[in-house]
Design a protein around this motif. Structure first.
Motif, mmCIF file in Angstrom:
data_model
loop_
_atom_site.group_PDB
_atom_site.id
_atom_site.type_symbol
_atom_site.label_atom_id
_atom_site.label_comp_id
_atom_site.label_asym_id
_atom_site.label_seq_id
_atom_site.Cartn_x
_atom_site.Cartn_y
_atom_site.Cartn_z
ATOM 1 N N LEU A 1 98.160 40.959 2.851
ATOM 2 C CA LEU A 1 96.909 41.944 3.428
ATOM 3 C C LEU A 1 97.430 42.866 4.819
ATOM 4 O O LEU A 1 98.168 42.310 5.623
ATOM 5 N N SER A 2 97.079 43.836 4.531
ATOM 6 C CA SER A 2 97.223 44.686 5.811
ATOM 7 C C SER A 2 96.038 44.180 6.957
ATOM 8 O O SER A 2 95.235 43.688 6.537
ATOM 9 N N LYS A 3 96.492 44.486 7.922
ATOM 10 C CA LYS A 3 95.616 44.410 9.173
ATOM 11 C C LYS A 3 94.352 44.804 9.250
ATOM 12 O O LYS A 3 93.306 44.319 9.446
ATOM 13 N N ARG A 4 94.227 45.997 8.413
ATOM 14 C CA ARG A 4 92.990 46.901 8.369
ATOM 15 C C ARG A 4 91.839 45.831 7.693
ATOM 16 O O ARG A 4 90.604 45.727 7.916
ATOM 17 N N TRP A 5 92.494 44.968 6.598
ATOM 18 C CA TRP A 5 91.341 43.974 5.835
ATOM 19 C C TRP A 5 90.835 42.837 6.924
ATOM 20 O O TRP A 5 89.652 42.097 6.347
ATOM 21 N N TRP A 6 91.392 42.686 7.995
ATOM 22 C CA TRP A 6 91.222 41.562 8.682
ATOM 23 C C TRP A 6 90.110 41.671 9.689
ATOM 24 O O TRP A 6 89.638 40.818 10.355
ATOM 25 N N GLN A 7 90.081 43.199 10.137
ATOM 26 C CA GLN A 7 89.003 43.571 10.902
ATOM 27 C C GLN A 7 87.704 44.172 10.374
ATOM 28 O O GLN A 7 87.772 44.342 9.231
ATOM 29 N N GLY A 8 86.666 43.592 10.956
ATOM 30 C CA GLY A 8 85.393 43.715 10.634
ATOM 31 C C GLY A 8 85.130 45.258 10.579
ATOM 32 O O GLY A 8 85.200 45.910 11.534
ATOM 33 N N GLY A 9 84.412 45.804 9.373
ATOM 34 C CA GLY A 9 84.448 47.245 9.461
ATOM 35 C C GLY A 9 82.877 47.532 9.014
ATOM 36 O O GLY A 9 82.370 48.789 9.166
ATOM 37 N N ALA A 10 81.974 46.651 8.757
ATOM 38 C CA ALA A 10 80.804 46.957 8.163
ATOM 39 C C ALA A 10 79.896 45.800 8.747
ATOM 40 O O ALA A 10 80.117 44.697 8.743
ATOM 41 N N VAL A 11 78.637 46.282 8.947
ATOM 42 C CA VAL A 11 77.597 45.548 9.436
ATOM 43 C C VAL A 11 76.448 45.807 8.333
ATOM 44 O O VAL A 11 75.881 46.979 8.307
ATOM 45 N N VAL A 12 75.719 44.938 7.718
ATOM 46 C CA VAL A 12 74.716 44.910 6.953
ATOM 47 C C VAL A 12 73.746 44.061 7.517
ATOM 48 O O VAL A 12 73.639 43.206 7.846
ATOM 49 N N THR A 13 72.622 44.743 7.844
ATOM 50 C CA THR A 13 71.274 44.040 8.490
ATOM 51 C C THR A 13 69.978 44.267 7.511
ATOM 52 O O THR A 13 69.729 45.459 6.997
ATOM 53 N N PHE A 14 69.312 43.286 7.320
ATOM 54 C CA PHE A 14 68.050 43.303 6.697
ATOM 55 C C PHE A 14 67.586 42.123 6.990
ATOM 56 O O PHE A 14 67.711 41.074 7.414
ATOM 57 N N GLY A 15 65.913 42.354 7.004
ATOM 58 C CA GLY A 15 65.053 41.131 7.191
ATOM 59 C C GLY A 15 65.087 40.975 8.770
ATOM 60 O O GLY A 15 65.677 41.574 9.451
ATOM 61 N N LYS A 16 64.214 39.936 8.898
ATOM 62 C CA LYS A 16 64.059 39.543 10.344
ATOM 63 C C LYS A 16 65.059 38.705 10.846
ATOM 64 O O LYS A 16 65.345 37.726 10.210
ATOM 65 N N PRO A 17 65.677 38.828 11.850
ATOM 66 C CA PRO A 17 66.761 38.228 12.498
ATOM 67 C C PRO A 17 66.480 36.781 12.922
ATOM 68 O O PRO A 17 65.200 36.477 13.254
ATOM 69 N N PHE A 18 67.065 35.818 12.728
ATOM 70 C CA PHE A 18 66.850 34.296 13.150
ATOM 71 C C PHE A 18 68.390 33.723 13.605
ATOM 72 O O PHE A 18 69.253 34.090 13.240
#
Length: 70
Positions: A1-18
């Motif tokens: 896999l390329s290095k690109r796939w090892w770096q986080g690129g998206a953040v999904v946020t839903f609901g109340k954090p805990f």
């Protein structure tokens, strides 16, 4: 896999954090299972009742391992 796939690129946020209690950083066995179940209960509570499945019956129980952040 390329290095690109090892770096986080998206953040999904839903609901109340805990988060989990600080004293549970090295949980094992039954305690780890309880932590997992409680996280699943929190996630299930965000779904419509008919989609909560197994965790539906537990969604109103108080949590012993999870702290609210908000």
């Amino acid at each position: 896999l390329s290095k690109r796939w090892w770096q986080g690129g998206a953040v999904v946020t839903f609901g109340k954090p805990f988060r989990y209690r600080e004293d549970l950083k090295r949980a094992r066995g039954d305690q780890l299972r309880l932590m997992t179940d409680e996280a699943m209960q929190v996630l299930a509570s965000m779904l419509p009742e008919e989609q909560q499945g197994y965790y539906k019956e537990f969604s109103t129980e108080p949590h012993t391992t999870i702290l609210d952040i908000a």
